[in-house]
Scaffold this motif. Structure first.
Motif, PDB file in Angstrom:
ATOM      1  N   GLU A 198       0.570  -1.651  -0.191  1.00 54.94           N
ATOM      2  CA  GLU A 198      -0.293  -0.088  -0.498  1.00 54.94           C
ATOM      3  C   GLU A 198       0.775   1.014   0.031  1.00 54.94           C
ATOM      4  O   GLU A 198       0.691   2.499  -0.596  1.00 54.94           O
ATOM      5  CB  GLU A 198      -1.152  -0.189   1.088  1.00 54.94           C
ATOM      6  N   VAL A 199       1.852   0.946   0.703  1.00 57.10           N
ATOM      7  CA  VAL A 199       2.879   2.585   0.432  1.00 57.10           C
ATOM      8  C   VAL A 199       3.612   2.911  -0.293  1.00 57.10           C
ATOM      9  O   VAL A 199       4.954   3.981  -0.658  1.00 57.10           O
ATOM     10  CB  VAL A 199       3.825   2.347   2.612  1.00 57.10           C
ATOM     11  N   LEU A 241      14.521  -7.393  -1.527  1.00 56.87           N
ATOM     12  CA  LEU A 241      13.922  -7.853  -0.542  1.00 56.87           C
ATOM     13  C   LEU A 241      13.336  -8.909  -1.097  1.00 56.87           C
ATOM     14  O   LEU A 241      12.455  -9.599  -2.017  1.00 56.87           O
ATOM     15  CB  LEU A 241      11.943  -6.992  -0.466  1.00 56.87           C
ATOM     16  N   LEU A 242      13.111  -9.902  -0.194  1.00 58.29           N
ATOM     17  CA  LEU A 242      12.275 -11.309  -0.458  1.00 58.29           C
ATOM     18  C   LEU A 242      11.143 -10.870  -0.790  1.00 58.29           C
ATOM     19  O   LEU A 242      10.369 -10.456  -0.151  1.00 58.29           O
ATOM     20  CB  LEU A 242      12.879 -12.364   0.242  1.00 58.29           C
ATOM     21  N   ASP A 243      10.549 -11.899  -1.914  1.00 54.75           N
ATOM     22  CA  ASP A 243       8.892 -12.477  -2.335  1.00 54.75           C
ATOM     23  C   ASP A 243       8.564 -12.681  -0.935  1.00 54.75           C
ATOM     24  O   ASP A 243       8.919 -13.818  -1.038  1.00 54.75           O
ATOM     25  CB  ASP A 243       8.619 -12.615  -3.684  1.00 54.75           C
ATOM     26  N   PRO A 244       7.583 -12.047   0.030  1.00 49.73           N
ATOM     27  CA  PRO A 244       7.024 -12.724   0.886  1.00 49.73           C
ATOM     28  C   PRO A 244       6.499 -13.613   0.158  1.00 49.73           C
ATOM     29  O   PRO A 244       5.969 -15.499   1.255  1.00 49.73           O
ATOM     30  CB  PRO A 244       5.479 -11.888   1.590  1.00 49.73           C
ATOM     31  N   LEU A 301      14.717  -7.076   5.204  1.00 55.18           N
ATOM     32  CA  LEU A 301      15.281  -8.541   4.404  1.00 55.18           C
ATOM     33  C   LEU A 301      13.712  -8.540   3.218  1.00 55.18           C
ATOM     34  O   LEU A 301      13.978  -9.035   1.960  1.00 55.18           O
ATOM     35  CB  LEU A 301      15.449  -9.835   5.142  1.00 55.18           C
ATOM     36  N   SER A 302      12.436  -8.410   3.827  1.00 56.03           N
ATOM     37  CA  SER A 302      11.588  -8.481   3.155  1.00 56.03           C
ATOM     38  C   SER A 302      10.769  -7.939   3.457  1.00 56.03           C
ATOM     39  O   SER A 302      10.184  -6.823   2.884  1.00 56.03           O
ATOM     40  CB  SER A 302      10.762 -10.551   2.968  1.00 56.03           C
ATOM     41  N   PHE A 303       9.087  -8.474   4.799  1.00 55.06           N
ATOM     42  CA  PHE A 303       7.624  -7.629   5.139  1.00 55.06           C
ATOM     43  C   PHE A 303       8.099  -6.072   5.477  1.00 55.06           C
ATOM     44  O   PHE A 303       7.361  -5.028   4.748  1.00 55.06           O
ATOM     45  CB  PHE A 303       7.870  -8.250   6.622  1.00 55.06           C
ATOM     46  N   ARG A 304       9.409  -5.789   6.045  1.00 52.76           N
ATOM     47  CA  ARG A 304       9.534  -4.426   6.524  1.00 52.76           C
ATOM     48  C   ARG A 304       9.335  -3.556   5.127  1.00 52.76           C
ATOM     49  O   ARG A 304       9.687  -2.216   5.409  1.00 52.76           O
ATOM     50  CB  ARG A 304      10.945  -4.694   7.423  1.00 52.76           C
ATOM     51  N   GLY A 305      10.584  -3.640   4.632  1.00 51.73           N
ATOM     52  CA  GLY A 305      10.977  -2.982   3.334  1.00 51.73           C
ATOM     53  C   GLY A 305       9.727  -2.992   2.450  1.00 51.73           C
ATOM     54  O   GLY A 305      10.192  -1.794   1.381  1.00 51.73           O
ATOM     55  N   ILE A 306       8.665  -3.899   2.628  1.00 48.93           N
ATOM     56  CA  ILE A 306       7.720  -4.248   0.635  1.00 48.93           C
ATOM     57  C   ILE A 306       6.883  -2.851   1.557  1.00 48.93           C
ATOM     58  O   ILE A 306       5.657  -1.976   0.941  1.00 48.93           O
ATOM     59  CB  ILE A 306       6.592  -4.999   1.172  1.00 48.93           C
TER      60      ILE A 306
END
Length: 296
Positions: free
Chosen positions: A27-28, A91-94, A282-287
């Motif tokens: 969303e962000v 970033l890793l794909d969740p 690594l993933s969620f935080r940056g997405i």
């Protein structure tokens, strides 16, 4: 490389026999780059062209299983408001179904500069970060079905994929510590002699070896440090790599089912390997940090 609009569903990377659809929720985000990596580490960046219901998506013809990839998310970076987008972090794909390699602990994996948690660290993390892998979704399950053994007849054996197969004397050396080892006839025979009807596996989601352990030359044995909830942990694949761990994991489940043994997964959902606000990105935080985590 020409990218088509693709579809917002399903999330993740989905190979259909002719190419791969990529879909990522954020969303962000103000812009999302899909990053493809060759075997030599060369990176190709492609903007996802479509945004539908907060999902960024695109379809790439001729991208096949084994392709390594990640994302760079452009957007606001304001830790005090809980938003932490930084396109310098791969970033890793969740929703990745396979993950290749391991993180090499470097300050570049952190979105802030050490000593100043509100700062922004623009060092590129790609050389040190794990990559997601496009997988082949096709598998011959034959007549496999859930066994649905009644609970009152169920005998559960909780175990660790690596531990039990490393210690059992009847498992060949080349499959010790692996999913294939757990499906070996000698291991299945052992379960059946005990009357086991279900094996409960300690974490087999892709997990991270904590930096504090790596610095001491140790590793996370138990696995309660998840980073990929849909990806079988790659260290347990004897014949894996570039997504092969998925086929090996499915073969293990199929063999156990054929022997009348169900498979239960022990999971951890109350945290991820990104830890608290001082952890790596690594993933969620940056997405989309506020969407994936409950913030304080």
């Amino acid at each position: 490389m020409k990218i088509w609009p693709g579809s917002s569903y399903p999330l993740g990377a989905t190979y259909d026999g002719g190419g791969t659809n990529f879909a990522l929720f954020s969303e962000v985000a103000e812009r999302v780059e899909l990053c493809l990596f060759d075997d030599d580490g060369t990176e190709t960046r492609i903007d996802l062209p479509e945004r539908e219901a907060l999902v960024w998506h695109g379809y790439l013809p001729r991208v096949v299983p084994g392709q390594r990839y990640g994302y760079r998310v452009h957007g606001p970076y304001d830790p005090q408001r809980g938003v932490r987008c930084n396109p310098n972090k791969l970033l890793l794909d969740p929703y990745a179904k396979a993950i290749d390699g391991h993180n090499e602990w470097d300050e570049a994996l952190f979105a802030y500069r050490f000593g100043d948690p509100l700062s922004r660290n623009d060092a590129d993390s790609a050389p040190f970060a794990q990559k997601a892998v496009v997988v082949n979704p096709f598998f011959d399950w034959a007549n496999d079905r859930p066994l649905r053994i009644p609970f009152w007849e169920t005998v559960i054996y909780e175990t660790h994929v690596k531990g039990i197969t490393m210690r059992h004397p009847g498992i060949p050396d080349d499959v010790r510590g692996t999913y294939s080892g757990l499906a070996h006839p000698r291991m299945i025979e052992h379960f059946q002699k005990l009357g086991v009807t279900a094996v409960e596996l300690m974490p087999v989601h892709q997990f991270v070896h904590d930096s504090t352990l790596a610095e001491r030359g140790l590793s996370n044995y138990w696995g309660y440090n998840t980073i990929g909830f849909f990806a079988p942990h790659n260290d347990y694949a004897g014949f894996g790599g570039h997504g092969g761990q998925v086929q090996e994991f499915k073969s293990m489940v199929k063999a156990l089912h054929q022997a009348g043994i169900e498979v239960i997964l022990d999971v951890v959902y109350n945290h991820t390997a990104e830890g608290n606000h001082l952890g790596p990105t690594l993933s969620f935080r940056g997405i989309d940090n506020p969407a994936y985590y409950r913030l304080v």
